[in-house]
Design an enzyme around this catalytic site. Structure first.
Site, PDB file in Angstrom:
ATOM      1  N   LYS A  77     -57.418  19.263  29.699  1.00  0.00           N
ATOM      2  CA  LYS A  77     -57.396  18.164  30.671  1.00  0.00           C
ATOM      3  C   LYS A  77     -56.976  16.877  29.960  1.00  0.00           C
ATOM      4  O   LYS A  77     -57.180  16.738  28.756  1.00  0.00           O
ATOM      5  CB  LYS A  77     -58.808  17.964  31.236  1.00  0.00           C
ATOM      6  CG  LYS A  77     -59.249  18.995  32.247  1.00  0.00           C
ATOM      7  CD  LYS A  77     -60.627  18.640  32.800  1.00  0.00           C
ATOM      8  CE  LYS A  77     -61.113  19.696  33.778  1.00  0.00           C
ATOM      9  NZ  LYS A  77     -60.285  19.799  34.996  1.00  0.00           N
TER      10      LYS A  77
ATOM     11  N   LYS B 265     -71.897  27.789  39.912  1.00  0.00           N
ATOM     12  CA  LYS B 265     -71.029  27.584  38.748  1.00  0.00           C
ATOM     13  C   LYS B 265     -71.739  26.654  37.778  1.00  0.00           C
ATOM     14  O   LYS B 265     -72.085  25.531  38.126  1.00  0.00           O
ATOM     15  CB  LYS B 265     -69.692  26.964  39.180  1.00  0.00           C
ATOM     16  CG  LYS B 265     -68.829  26.445  38.009  1.00  0.00           C
ATOM     17  CD  LYS B 265     -67.495  25.863  38.487  1.00  0.00           C
ATOM     18  CE  LYS B 265     -66.719  25.209  37.337  1.00  0.00           C
ATOM     19  NZ  LYS B 265     -65.444  24.584  37.770  1.00  0.00           N
TER      20      LYS B 265
ATOM     21  N   ASP C 152     -66.348  21.080  30.898  1.00  0.00           N
ATOM     22  CA  ASP C 152     -65.033  21.652  31.183  1.00  0.00           C
ATOM     23  C   ASP C 152     -63.930  20.785  30.585  1.00  0.00           C
ATOM     24  O   ASP C 152     -63.529  19.784  31.171  1.00  0.00           O
ATOM     25  CB  ASP C 152     -64.851  21.781  32.708  1.00  0.00           C
ATOM     26  CG  ASP C 152     -63.517  22.426  33.079  1.00  0.00           C
ATOM     27  OD1 ASP C 152     -62.856  22.986  32.181  1.00  0.00           O
ATOM     28  OD2 ASP C 152     -63.163  22.379  34.282  1.00  0.00           O
TER      29      ASP C 152
ATOM     30  N   ARG D  87     -63.722  29.842  38.900  1.00  0.00           N
ATOM     31  CA  ARG D  87     -63.562  31.031  39.738  1.00  0.00           C
ATOM     32  C   ARG D  87     -63.747  32.311  38.918  1.00  0.00           C
ATOM     33  O   ARG D  87     -64.172  33.331  39.459  1.00  0.00           O
ATOM     34  CB  ARG D  87     -62.199  30.981  40.438  1.00  0.00           C
ATOM     35  CG  ARG D  87     -61.033  30.946  39.492  1.00  0.00           C
ATOM     36  CD  ARG D  87     -59.743  30.463  40.153  1.00  0.00           C
ATOM     37  NE  ARG D  87     -59.734  29.019  40.408  1.00  0.00           N
ATOM     38  CZ  ARG D  87     -58.750  28.378  41.025  1.00  0.00           C
ATOM     39  NH1 ARG D  87     -57.717  29.045  41.486  1.00  0.00           N
ATOM     40  NH2 ARG D  87     -58.819  27.071  41.211  1.00  0.00           N
TER      41      ARG D  87
ATOM     42  N   ASP E 203     -69.791  19.590  35.645  1.00  0.00           N
ATOM     43  CA  ASP E 203     -69.183  20.824  36.129  1.00  0.00           C
ATOM     44  C   ASP E 203     -70.193  21.971  36.271  1.00  0.00           C
ATOM     45  O   ASP E 203     -69.827  23.100  36.576  1.00  0.00           O
ATOM     46  CB  ASP E 203     -68.009  21.224  35.224  1.00  0.00           C
ATOM     47  CG  ASP E 203     -66.908  21.945  35.984  1.00  0.00           C
ATOM     48  OD1 ASP E 203     -66.882  21.851  37.219  1.00  0.00           O
ATOM     49  OD2 ASP E 203     -66.087  22.618  35.325  1.00  0.00           O
TER      50      ASP E 203
ATOM     51  N   ASP F 136     -57.807  26.143  32.836  1.00  0.00           N
ATOM     52  CA  ASP F 136     -58.624  25.138  33.511  1.00  0.00           C
ATOM     53  C   ASP F 136     -59.105  25.626  34.884  1.00  0.00           C
ATOM     54  O   ASP F 136     -59.952  24.997  35.505  1.00  0.00           O
ATOM     55  CB  ASP F 136     -57.821  23.830  33.647  1.00  0.00           C
ATOM     56  CG  ASP F 136     -58.708  22.634  33.923  1.00  0.00           C
ATOM     57  OD1 ASP F 136     -59.950  22.772  33.795  1.00  0.00           O
ATOM     58  OD2 ASP F 136     -58.168  21.569  34.262  1.00  0.00           O
TER      59      ASP F 136
HETATM   60  N1  BES Z   1     -64.069  21.572  37.206  1.00  0.00           N
HETATM   61  C1  BES Z   1     -62.768  21.465  37.703  1.00  0.00           C
HETATM   62  C2  BES Z   1     -62.706  20.871  39.103  1.00  0.00           C
HETATM   63  C3  BES Z   1     -63.162  19.442  39.242  1.00  0.00           C
HETATM   64  C4  BES Z   1     -62.258  18.392  39.227  1.00  0.00           C
HETATM   65  C5  BES Z   1     -64.503  19.152  39.448  1.00  0.00           C
HETATM   66  C6  BES Z   1     -62.685  17.088  39.384  1.00  0.00           C
HETATM   67  C7  BES Z   1     -64.919  17.854  39.613  1.00  0.00           C
HETATM   68  C8  BES Z   1     -64.018  16.824  39.587  1.00  0.00           C
HETATM   69  C9  BES Z   1     -62.106  22.844  37.743  1.00  0.00           C
HETATM   70  O1  BES Z   1     -62.526  23.734  36.769  1.00  0.00           O
HETATM   71  C10 BES Z   1     -60.657  22.628  37.537  1.00  0.00           C
HETATM   72  O2  BES Z   1     -60.292  22.185  36.481  1.00  0.00           O
HETATM   73  N2  BES Z   1     -59.835  22.946  38.533  1.00  0.00           N
HETATM   74  C11 BES Z   1     -58.430  22.782  38.446  1.00  0.00           C
HETATM   75  C12 BES Z   1     -57.788  23.983  39.069  1.00  0.00           C
HETATM   76  C13 BES Z   1     -56.310  24.092  38.816  1.00  0.00           C
HETATM   77  C14 BES Z   1     -56.038  24.328  37.346  1.00  0.00           C
HETATM   78  C15 BES Z   1     -55.760  25.222  39.646  1.00  0.00           C
HETATM   79  C16 BES Z   1     -58.062  21.508  39.181  1.00  0.00           C
HETATM   80  O3  BES Z   1     -58.707  21.184  40.183  1.00  0.00           O
HETATM   81  O4  BES Z   1     -57.159  20.810  38.727  1.00  0.00           O
HETATM   82 ZN    ZN Z   2     -64.411  23.452  36.031  1.00  0.00          ZN
HETATM   83 MN    MN Z   3     -61.442  23.513  34.955  1.00  0.00          MN
END
Ligand code: BES
Ligand code: ZN
Ligand code: MN
Length: 502
Positions: A278, A266, A271, A352, A289, A348
């Site tokens: 966020k 990835k 992000d 995936r 990210d 967000d």
């Molecule tokens: N890049 C983030 C995950 C992440 C969070 C990486 C903290 C490193 C540190 C990912 O794209 C994300 O935002 N995931 C969401 C998923 C949710 C919306 C289902 C999350 O983890 O909140």
């Molecule tokens: Zn992400």
């Molecule tokens: Mn995200």
């Protein structure tokens, strides 16, 4: 300035400091060179007078030597029980030693390795590996230091041991991997206005091409034409268009028909969350990210440097997730490369979507014998495992066994997480084939993310998904890893390939 490490049988006595090993109970170790009487007496007195130094692994005690001595300083380095010491413990001790030298502004040091170590060549080499790993710095954006700042970085470590040939051989091999680790750390530490998708692709081209890695960059036009609908949707809100970078290391020769090992990463260069924005606090950290892609490019670099006898393909999806008038929205339905449709319920949950398309693509084009994907995929994995363990989802017990073994050998910790049909089912949508977040909201967030990816694995190809959200980036120095980008995954994958696929 780089930090150079050399191995020899005897010391030249030209360094700032002399490092002598000490075992638990404050027993001075026998180096390959005997200490002169005065230094020995001095060291013994320092050990006797120090209340806190106990000779524990990685502990250090620094004292000034008398004017007539060959060195200015004496550093006593604890090795615990040297006869039982493992390579990993030696690395931690070496890392701590580097930090101590740095702290004292020493430029150079002679390290007399304990002759009592079970395998002194191995221990000498891994002390050096630990020191080297800890010596990493990311200072490209720091203006020249002013003269009144006395900060001096360590420049040389002379490792003195009677097993200098063995040590050097092991260290040389590890050095190739460390170059991959440092490259991975570099690209994670670079800011997102420098490492945006095309700039990142060019950086990879510059860095890997000279070593014989074949590189193909699929630009946004090609991606649209080829139906990368999920990946393209994530990138459409940004002024910086997405791309996919494919890196091929054909270590078995051009004619080889061997199916490759596929490494999938990835590469979200930043992000923001997109329209599902966020919160502002800490958003800067989302430059990491692309940590999964960094592990892939770092591993490919290591394989190429050490001319690994393996066919490997690395593929990374590189996009920036931004909110804008062009951005994809919650409720959009996307058509992925596989043909499966995906309802977006949260912009967000973008990683995936990027992985879905490149997982399908790599299977279609390269028919890999095994697939490992790495991604900073979920905040939920940090809630579950913190920053020490990487959540690992595997559809094949043999592959899990291999990864677990290699992880233990290099000290990059993995913890197996459940891949379950239940989580796969949770990702089915009412209006499209799939949806990009689980039906039960945040519950089991890392498991549902893995369940989503599983929909894009064909047949029973062995596959592992490493959620490195907690391990790609740390905020405090560790023994062998200075804070920020860690390069997690490079040593693990390089070792796993060396042990099982070469
Ligand atoms: N890049 C983030 C995950 C992440 C969070 C990486 C903290 C490193 C540190 C990912 O794209 C994300 O935002 N995931 C969401 C998923 C949710 C919306 C289902 C999350 O983890 O909140
Ligand atoms: Zn992400
Ligand atoms: Mn995200």
């Amino acid at each position: 300035m780089t930090f150079d490490i050399t191995f020899s049988k005897t010391s030249k006595k030209k360094a700032d400091a002399l490092i002598v090993c000490v075992s638990a109970g404050n027993k001075l170790a026998a180096g390959s060179e005997p200490l002169d009487k005065e230094t020995k007496a001095f060291a013994e007195r320092a050990l006797e007078k120090s209340a806190s130094f106990k000779g524990k692994t990685g502990q250090t005690l620094v004292t000034l030597l008398p004017a007539k001595a060959s060195y200015d300083y004496l550093v006593l380095l604890g090795l615990g029980e040297p006869e039982k010491m493992t390579a990993q413990e030696a690395e931690k001790a070496g890392g701590k030693l580097y930090a101590a030298l740095d702290d004292r502004n020493f430029k150079s040091a002679d390290l007399l390795v304990d002759e009592g170590c079970k395998d002194k060549g191995l221990i000498a080499a891994h002390l050096a590996v630990g020191a080297k790993l800890r010596s990493y710095r990311f200072e490209v954006y720091k203006s020249e230091k002013k003269d009144d700042e006395p900060k001096q970085k360590p420049e040389r470590l002379y490792v003195v041991t009677s097993a200098e040939r063995d040590a050097e051989k092991i260290f040389k091999r590890e050095s190739q991997t460390i170059k991959g680790v440092f490259f991975a750390r570099d690209v994670v530490n670079e800011p997102p206005n420098v490492i945006y998708p095309y700039a990142y692709a060019n950086r990879i081209l510059e860095e890997l091409k000279p070593y014989g890695v074949e590189i193909e960059i699929l630009d946004d036009k090609k991606l649209v034409k080829n139906g990368f609908g999920a990946l393209m949707a994530v990138g459409q809100g940004s002024a910086n268009p997405p791309c996919v970078v494919i890196m091929r290391w054909n270590g078995l020769g051009k004619e080889s028909k061997a199916k490759p090992v596929a490494l999938v990463g990835k590469g979200v260069t930043f992000d923001t969350g997109g329209i599902s924005l966020k919160p502002g606090a800490g958003m800067d950290e989302m430059k990491m990210d692309m940590g999964g892609s960094a592990a892939v490019v770092g591993t490919i670099k290591s394989l190429a440097l050490r001319k690994a006898k393996v066919n490997a393909v690395g593929i990374i999806g590189v996009v920036e997730n931004m909110p804008s008038d062009r951005a994809y929205r919650p409720a959009d339905i996307l058509k992925s490369y596989s043909g499966k449709t995906i309802e977006v319920l949260n912009t967000d949950a973008e990683g995936r979507l990027v992985l879905a398309d490149i997982l399908s693509y790599v299977q279609k084009l390269y028919k890999p014998q095994v697939i490992i994907d790495l991604a900073t995929l979920t905040g939920a994995i940090i809630v579950a495992l913190g920053h020490e363990y990487c959540g690992t989802f595997v559809n094949n017990d043999k592959l899990w066994g291999e990864l677990d073994e290699s992880a233990k050998a290099v000290g990059e910790k993995l913890w197996r997480m459940p891949l379950d049909e239940v989580f796969k089912k949770e990702m089915e949508s009412d209006t499209a084939d799939l949806q990009n977040i689980g039906k039960s909201g945040r519950d089991a967030g890392s498991c549902t993310a893995a369940g989503f990816l599983w929909h894009f694995i064909e047949g029973d190809t062995p596959w592992a998904h490493l959620d490195i959200a907690g391990t790609a980036w740390i905020k405090k120095d560790r023994e062998t890893t200075p804070k920020f980008g860690t390069g997690f995954g490079v040593r693990l994958l390089d070792r796993w390939i060396a042990d099982h696929y070469e």
